[in-house]
Motif scaffolding. Structure first.
Motif, PDB file in Angstrom:
ATOM      1  N   ASN A 219       0.831  -1.211   0.000  1.00  7.23           N
ATOM      2  CA  ASN A 219       0.000   0.000   0.000  1.00  7.23           C
ATOM      3  C   ASN A 219       0.862   1.256   0.000  1.00  7.23           C
ATOM      4  OD1 ASN A 219      -2.422  -1.345  -0.103  1.00  7.23           O
ATOM      5  ND2 ASN A 219      -2.844  -1.164   2.083  1.00  7.23           N
TER       6      ASN A 219
ATOM      7  N   ARG B  34       2.521   1.686  -3.440  1.00  4.22           N
ATOM      8  CA  ARG B  34       1.573   2.048  -4.511  1.00  4.22           C
ATOM      9  C   ARG B  34       0.960   3.431  -4.342  1.00  4.22           C
ATOM     10  NH1 ARG B  34      -2.687  -2.392  -6.020  1.00  4.22           N
ATOM     11  NH2 ARG B  34      -2.813  -1.058  -7.847  1.00  4.22           N
ATOM     12  N   HIS B  35       0.766   3.868  -3.102  1.00  2.00           N
ATOM     13  CA  HIS B  35      -0.027   5.076  -2.877  1.00  2.00           C
ATOM     14  C   HIS B  35       0.724   6.233  -2.236  1.00  2.00           C
ATOM     15  CE1 HIS B  35      -3.482   2.751  -4.102  1.00  2.00           C
ATOM     16  NE2 HIS B  35      -3.183   1.831  -3.202  1.00  2.00           N
TER      17      HIS B  35
ATOM     18  N   GLY C 118       2.617   9.313   2.212  1.00  5.67           N
ATOM     19  CA  GLY C 118       1.331   9.532   1.552  1.00  5.67           C
ATOM     20  C   GLY C 118       0.319  10.204   2.465  1.00  5.67           C
TER      21      GLY C 118
END
Length: 135
Positions: free
Chosen positions: A63, A66-67, A91
């Protein structure tokens, strides 16, 4: 791979903390770090527990990769009756459950189902996601 030294036993429970650059290759390395930590500090934890820990580490680090642009920090520590996993990333968003499709959407529900507690702490310049698993 050699782990950084764990914290002394007399100071607090053992933990390992590793910084990653956020590239996709760090997901496997994060799993390796967690696996070595479990081998060295929680050999009594049997059953599916080690697999569950590695799956949660994989999902939380995935996560973050990816983010969240940029570096991330993984911390794995012993807790009374379990283990703690923390991922700090840059993020701004929070993990959430979405409808699964071919590209993803399964990770956050997996983390929530395996952990006894999941907590997201928004911070300046990012967030920290904490998960605790029972033995």
């Amino acid at each position: 791979m050699e782990l950084p030294p764990a914290t002394p036993h007399d100071a607090r429970p053992p933990e390992v903390r590793v910084d990653f650059d956020g590239a996709s290759g760090c997901i496997a390395e994060a799993r390796d770090v967690a696996g070595l930590f479990l081998r060295d500090h929680a050999p009594h934890a049997g059953g599916t527990f080690p697999d569950d820990v590695l799956l949660v580490v994989s999902e939380l680090v995935t996560n973050a990769v990816r983010h969240a642009p940029g570096p991330l920090t993984l911390t794995v520590c012993l807790l009374p009756g379990g283990i703690g996993i923390t991922v700090r990333d840059t993020g701004p968003g929070r993990p959430y459950t979405r409808t699964p499709d071919r590209t993803g959407g399964r990770g956050w529900p997996i983390v929530q189902s395996l952990a006894r507690r999941v907590h997201v702490v928004p911070e300046h310049g990012g967030k920290t996601v904490q998960a605790e698993l029972d033995w």
